[in-house]
Motif scaffolding. Structure first.
Motif, PDB file in Angstrom:
ATOM      1  N   ALA A 120       9.206  -6.101  16.238  1.00 52.66           N
ATOM      2  CA  ALA A 120       8.547  -7.221  15.522  1.00 52.66           C
ATOM      3  C   ALA A 120       9.178  -7.435  13.912  1.00 52.66           C
ATOM      4  O   ALA A 120       9.239  -6.303  13.212  1.00 52.66           O
ATOM      5  CB  ALA A 120       6.963  -7.209  15.450  1.00 52.66           C
ATOM      6  N   LYS A 121       8.991  -8.440  13.445  1.00 51.90           N
ATOM      7  CA  LYS A 121       9.734  -8.660  11.943  1.00 51.90           C
ATOM      8  C   LYS A 121       8.587  -7.883  11.045  1.00 51.90           C
ATOM      9  O   LYS A 121       9.277  -7.427   9.997  1.00 51.90           O
ATOM     10  CB  LYS A 121       9.690  -9.913  11.829  1.00 51.90           C
ATOM     11  CG  LYS A 121      10.830 -10.816  12.526  1.00 51.90           C
ATOM     12  CD  LYS A 121      10.835 -12.221  12.073  1.00 51.90           C
ATOM     13  CE  LYS A 121      11.455 -13.018  13.102  1.00 51.90           C
ATOM     14  NZ  LYS A 121      11.732 -14.497  12.272  1.00 51.90           N
ATOM     15  N   ASP A 122       7.510  -7.717  11.402  1.00 49.46           N
ATOM     16  CA  ASP A 122       6.465  -6.800  10.460  1.00 49.46           C
ATOM     17  C   ASP A 122       6.307  -5.604  10.767  1.00 49.46           C
ATOM     18  O   ASP A 122       5.320  -4.673  10.174  1.00 49.46           O
ATOM     19  CB  ASP A 122       5.222  -7.643  10.531  1.00 49.46           C
ATOM     20  CG  ASP A 122       4.523  -7.720  11.817  1.00 49.46           C
ATOM     21  OD1 ASP A 122       5.147  -7.422  12.781  1.00 49.46           O
ATOM     22  OD2 ASP A 122       3.409  -8.054  11.699  1.00 49.46           O
ATOM     23  N   GLU A 123       7.106  -4.925  11.496  1.00 50.48           N
ATOM     24  CA  GLU A 123       7.245  -3.575  12.117  1.00 50.48           C
ATOM     25  C   GLU A 123       8.158  -2.747  11.344  1.00 50.48           C
ATOM     26  O   GLU A 123       9.281  -2.738  11.517  1.00 50.48           O
ATOM     27  CB  GLU A 123       7.411  -3.350  13.529  1.00 50.48           C
ATOM     28  CG  GLU A 123       7.374  -1.979  14.026  1.00 50.48           C
ATOM     29  CD  GLU A 123       7.558  -1.836  15.422  1.00 50.48           C
ATOM     30  OE1 GLU A 123       8.182  -0.894  15.930  1.00 50.48           O
ATOM     31  OE2 GLU A 123       7.658  -2.791  16.153  1.00 50.48           O
ATOM     32  N   PRO A 124       7.686  -1.880  10.371  1.00 47.95           N
ATOM     33  CA  PRO A 124       8.569  -0.802   9.646  1.00 47.95           C
ATOM     34  C   PRO A 124       9.427  -0.095  10.756  1.00 47.95           C
ATOM     35  O   PRO A 124       8.985   0.583  11.643  1.00 47.95           O
ATOM     36  CB  PRO A 124       7.688  -0.047   8.770  1.00 47.95           C
ATOM     37  CG  PRO A 124       6.357  -0.739   8.820  1.00 47.95           C
ATOM     38  CD  PRO A 124       6.311  -1.496   9.978  1.00 47.95           C
ATOM     39  N   VAL A 125      10.548   0.094  10.307  1.00 49.22           N
ATOM     40  CA  VAL A 125      11.579   0.968  10.907  1.00 49.22           C
ATOM     41  C   VAL A 125      12.140   2.170   9.970  1.00 49.22           C
ATOM     42  O   VAL A 125      11.838   1.710   8.596  1.00 49.22           O
ATOM     43  CB  VAL A 125      12.654   0.436  11.424  1.00 49.22           C
ATOM     44  CG1 VAL A 125      12.096  -0.598  12.603  1.00 49.22           C
ATOM     45  CG2 VAL A 125      13.464  -0.479  10.298  1.00 49.22           C
ATOM     46  N   HIS A 126      12.639   3.259  10.208  1.00 42.42           N
ATOM     47  CA  HIS A 126      13.319   4.423   9.536  1.00 42.42           C
ATOM     48  C   HIS A 126      14.631   3.698   9.048  1.00 42.42           C
ATOM     49  O   HIS A 126      15.579   3.204   9.933  1.00 42.42           O
ATOM     50  CB  HIS A 126      13.559   5.684   9.954  1.00 42.42           C
ATOM     51  CG  HIS A 126      12.283   6.193  10.743  1.00 42.42           C
ATOM     52  ND1 HIS A 126      11.464   6.889   9.768  1.00 42.42           N
ATOM     53  CD2 HIS A 126      11.555   6.179  12.087  1.00 42.42           C
ATOM     54  CE1 HIS A 126      10.264   7.371  10.587  1.00 42.42           C
ATOM     55  NE2 HIS A 126      10.615   6.931  11.762  1.00 42.42           N
ATOM     56  N   LEU A 143      23.751   1.595   5.977  1.00 44.19           N
ATOM     57  CA  LEU A 143      21.976   1.501   6.347  1.00 44.19           C
ATOM     58  C   LEU A 143      21.988   1.498   7.669  1.00 44.19           C
ATOM     59  O   LEU A 143      22.252   0.808   8.443  1.00 44.19           O
ATOM     60  CB  LEU A 143      21.362   0.338   5.641  1.00 44.19           C
ATOM     61  CG  LEU A 143      21.489  -0.010   4.181  1.00 44.19           C
ATOM     62  CD1 LEU A 143      20.719  -1.205   3.893  1.00 44.19           C
ATOM     63  CD2 LEU A 143      20.749   1.107   3.566  1.00 44.19           C
ATOM     64  N   VAL A 144      21.285   2.601   8.305  1.00 46.67           N
ATOM     65  CA  VAL A 144      20.932   2.612   9.714  1.00 46.67           C
ATOM     66  C   VAL A 144      19.439   2.557   9.867  1.00 46.67           C
ATOM     67  O   VAL A 144      18.687   3.152   9.438  1.00 46.67           O
ATOM     68  CB  VAL A 144      21.462   4.182  10.191  1.00 46.67           C
ATOM     69  CG1 VAL A 144      21.298   4.461  11.631  1.00 46.67           C
ATOM     70  CG2 VAL A 144      22.914   4.636   9.747  1.00 46.67           C
ATOM     71  N   HIS A 145      19.274   1.498  10.813  1.00 45.33           N
ATOM     72  CA  HIS A 145      18.008   1.195  11.156  1.00 45.33           C
ATOM     73  C   HIS A 145      17.432   1.679  12.371  1.00 45.33           C
ATOM     74  O   HIS A 145      18.191   1.591  13.502  1.00 45.33           O
ATOM     75  CB  HIS A 145      17.801  -0.293  11.247  1.00 45.33           C
ATOM     76  CG  HIS A 145      18.300  -0.929   9.824  1.00 45.33           C
ATOM     77  ND1 HIS A 145      19.570  -1.152   9.279  1.00 45.33           N
ATOM     78  CD2 HIS A 145      17.507  -1.501   8.820  1.00 45.33           C
ATOM     79  CE1 HIS A 145      19.687  -1.908   8.197  1.00 45.33           C
ATOM     80  NE2 HIS A 145      18.268  -1.867   8.013  1.00 45.33           N
ATOM     81  N   ILE A 146      16.498   2.514  12.233  1.00 45.11           N
ATOM     82  CA  ILE A 146      16.066   3.353  13.564  1.00 45.11           C
ATOM     83  C   ILE A 146      14.547   3.126  13.725  1.00 45.11           C
ATOM     84  O   ILE A 146      13.714   3.296  13.039  1.00 45.11           O
ATOM     85  CB  ILE A 146      16.275   4.816  13.446  1.00 45.11           C
ATOM     86  CG1 ILE A 146      17.737   5.022  12.951  1.00 45.11           C
ATOM     87  CG2 ILE A 146      15.811   5.580  14.558  1.00 45.11           C
ATOM     88  CD1 ILE A 146      17.823   6.530  12.534  1.00 45.11           C
ATOM     89  N   PRO A 147      14.179   2.395  14.997  1.00 46.96           N
ATOM     90  CA  PRO A 147      12.714   2.313  15.221  1.00 46.96           C
ATOM     91  C   PRO A 147      12.131   3.404  15.338  1.00 46.96           C
ATOM     92  O   PRO A 147      12.678   4.476  16.050  1.00 46.96           O
ATOM     93  CB  PRO A 147      12.861   1.245  16.318  1.00 46.96           C
ATOM     94  CG  PRO A 147      14.001   1.586  17.153  1.00 46.96           C
ATOM     95  CD  PRO A 147      14.910   1.886  15.818  1.00 46.96           C
ATOM     96  N   ALA A 148      10.685   3.514  15.290  1.00 46.44           N
ATOM     97  CA  ALA A 148       9.907   4.905  15.421  1.00 46.44           C
ATOM     98  C   ALA A 148      10.077   5.369  16.981  1.00 46.44           C
ATOM     99  O   ALA A 148      10.255   6.446  17.169  1.00 46.44           O
ATOM    100  CB  ALA A 148       8.480   4.421  15.281  1.00 46.44           C
TER     101      ALA A 148
END
Length: 252
Positions: A120-126, A143-148
């Protein structure tokens, strides 16, 4: 310097000026030498400063010139080779990875990245920030975007922040079974953060390499790597895309 008038040609004046300037760089200037100011160059070639700026920007994009803070416009040095990476390396942070992890924070991903990750757009990721240096010169920022969900066993006890936290997140990512990746490349402009990391001016031309890493049946991470376009050429091979810094010059 004498005054050099441009001949009347059907091609755009800035492009013809770019050719004339390129020849002047080869015959009159040394690597690292600072060019005269815009007013003097415009007077020498008998063009408006706007036309001159277009030609200089084109030569910067081609890797012939560099604009440096507090110095001015200089003749670019020879390029050195640097590979973007091979699919054989697997996840970011895996053995053989040439990037240096610097920081990790929890933040919202750009809408396009969130869509690729399926969050989701409002879900923070690492978000892991990495840099790459070749020959003492910064050549790329990532920038590496990694979901929880890709690092379910991560804890903040031993590495709450900084490079240690970034490395911990990447190590945990590597525990996921790597299933492949895809990569796209496009021309862009350096944002303020990328410009600082790459020692460039904001808005300088860059190559943005977007890589999706697949694991556990979906997209496990998305990397947005920004390379200096003034020093890079693309090579497409069996193992994917490579970016090289090369001493070869483009033909005028």
């Amino acid at each position: 310097m004498g005054t050099t008038q441009l001949e009347s040609v059907p091609e755009p004046k800035y492009w013809h000026l770019r050719t004339v300037l390129s020849e002047a760089l080869d015959s009159e200037f040394a690597v690292g030498q600072v060019l005269p100011n815009e007013r003097d160059l415009a007077a020498r070639f008998g063009v408006a400063r706007a036309t001159l700026r277009q030609a200089l920007e084109q030569l910067e994009l081609e890797g012939r010139l560099q604009r440096r803070r507090g110095v001015g416009t200089t003749v670019a040095p020879p390029r050195v080779g640097v590979a973007v990476g091979s699919a054989q390396l697997g996840w970011p942070g895996a053995p053989g990875d040439a990037w240096q992890a610097e920081e990790c924070e929890r933040a919202l991903a750009p809408a396009a990245v969130a869509g690729m990750l399926g969050v989701a757009k409002d879900e923070p990721v690492h978000v892991v920030r990495r840099t790459r240096v070749t020959g003492g010169q910064p050549v790329a920022a990532d920038l590496v975007h990694i979901p929880a969900s890709s690092v379910p066993d991560l804890t903040a006890i031993d590495a709450p922040s900084g490079p240690a936290r970034a490395r911990a997140v990447l190590r945990e990512l590597c525990r996921t079974e790597f299933e492949g990746q895809d990569r796209s490349v496009e021309l862009g402009s350096a944002r303020a953060d990328d410009a600082r990391a790459l020692d460039r001016l904001p808005g300088a031309p860059v190559l943005v390499v977007t890589t999706r890493y697949f694991g556990a049946g979906g997209t496990a991470a998305v990397s947005l790597a920004t390379y200096r376009a003034d020093t890079c050429r693309l090579t497409f091979g069996a193992d994917g895309v490579e970016i090289h810094h090369t001493p070869e010059r483009q033909a005028s």
